[in-house]
Write an enzyme that holds these catalytic residues in place. Structure first.
Site, short mmCIF file in Angstrom:
data_model
loop_
_atom_site.label_atom_id
_atom_site.label_comp_id
_atom_site.label_asym_id
_atom_site.label_seq_id
_atom_site.Cartn_x
_atom_site.Cartn_y
_atom_site.Cartn_z
N HIS A 1 0.85 -1.10 0.02
CA HIS A 1 0.12 0.01 0.02
C HIS A 1 0.92 1.30 0.04
CE1 HIS A 1 -0.01 -0.33 4.80
NE2 HIS A 1 0.22 1.07 4.43
N ASP B 1 0.05 -7.66 1.63
CA ASP B 1 0.52 -6.41 1.50
C ASP B 1 2.40 -6.16 1.67
OD1 ASP B 1 0.45 -3.50 1.80
OD2 ASP B 1 -0.07 -3.35 3.96
N GLN C 1 0.52 5.98 11.57
CA GLN C 1 0.63 6.45 10.28
C GLN C 1 2.14 7.09 10.04
OE1 GLN C 1 -2.35 6.80 12.01
NE2 GLN C 1 -3.83 6.84 10.47
N GLY C 2 2.68 6.65 8.94
CA GLY C 2 3.89 7.08 8.68
C GLY C 2 4.99 5.82 9.11
N ASP C 3 4.55 4.71 9.74
CA ASP C 3 5.35 3.56 9.99
C ASP C 3 5.21 2.55 9.04
OD1 ASP C 3 6.48 4.70 12.42
OD2 ASP C 3 4.86 4.01 13.44
N SER C 4 4.30 2.62 8.21
CA SER C 4 3.90 1.57 7.26
C SER C 4 5.09 1.14 6.55
CB SER C 4 2.88 1.99 6.30
OG SER C 4 1.55 1.84 6.76
#
Length: 245
Positions: free
Chosen positions: A53, A98, A193-196
């Site tokens: 993603h 993913d 959020q931001g760690d994906s």
């Protein structure tokens, strides 16, 4: 619906402490239009493993990779992205499969002697998951709605739960055998959020990729990670197929 932990390119792990890149030298920052957006893991001098993603419906010309810096905004070594490949069975609704690889336009071989840049070995196919793992990144620190871009890298150790517990915690969500969950069911330790796309590692090996979650650090709702052991064959095949081109 599950929420991907990537939509807001903001920075810091929930809980944990500030850390230096030398403690997680395989961690890279993936930049989208020049700004930190996702994490990734350097698994060869020319390949970064991340979440599908993070690259879905994007162009290679929009992406850069920064390695060897604790700062999400400067330093380290920047590489262009030559090719992006995500799993052909990736489902952008359920986040099943993913997983993705970035082939770099440069080669980090000459930088691997630095203590701030190194490769991380992959867990083997079918390998049992450890009981705990380390996550690190530049994602939000408080919850999924509050925060701003931070330059500071953080890490935290989280518990890894078995599939039965994960299914129970995530009742009503699309949890599959290609995933595992980790965090603290009491809340307060999680990726956000931001760690994906970033790593979950243990004993010097990569076991998971930050994928999705129902909020961040909520009680009774651990984060969800793409399983590296479940995708090891795919990863090996893609790196072999595209190593020369």
């Amino acid at each position: 619906m599950p929420l991907p932990q990537q939509e807001t390119p903001s920075a810091k792990i929930i809980g944990g402490t500030t850390t230096d890149i030398t403690s997680v030298p395989y961690l890279v920052s993936i930049l989208y239009n020049g700004v930190h957006d996702c994490g990734g893991s350097l698994v060869s001098p020319i390949f970064v493993l991340t979440a599908a993603h993070c690259i879905y419906r994007r162009r290679t010309t929009q992406m850069l990779v920064r390695a060897g810096s604790s700062d999400a905004t400067k330093g380290g070594v920047i590489s262009k992205v030559h090719r992006m490949i995500y799993h052909k069975s990736y489902n952008s609704t359920s986040f099943d499969h993913d997983v993705a690889l970035l082939k770099l336009g440069g080669n980090y071989s000459r930088f691997l002697s630095r203590n701030s840049i190194s490769l991380i070995p992959l867990a083997n196919g079918g390998e049992a998951l450890p009981s705990t793992g380390l996550i690190a990144g530049w994602g939000l620190t408080s919850n999924e709605n509050i925060g701003k871009l931070s330059k500071i890298l953080r890490s935290v150790t989280v518990n890894i739960y078995n599939s039965t517990d994960c299914t129970r915690y995530l009742t009503g969500y699309a949890f599959t055998a290609n995933m595992f969950c980790a965090g603290d069911v009491n809340g307060g330790k999680d990726s956000c959020q931001g760690d994906s796309g970033g790593p979950l590692s243990s004993n010097g090996k990569l076991y998971g990729i930050v994928s999705w979650g129902v909020g961040c650090g909520r009680r009774g709702l651990p984060g969800v990670y793409t399983s590296v052991p479940q995708h090891r064959t795919w990863i090996n095949n893609i790196m072999s197929k595209y190593a020369a081109g």
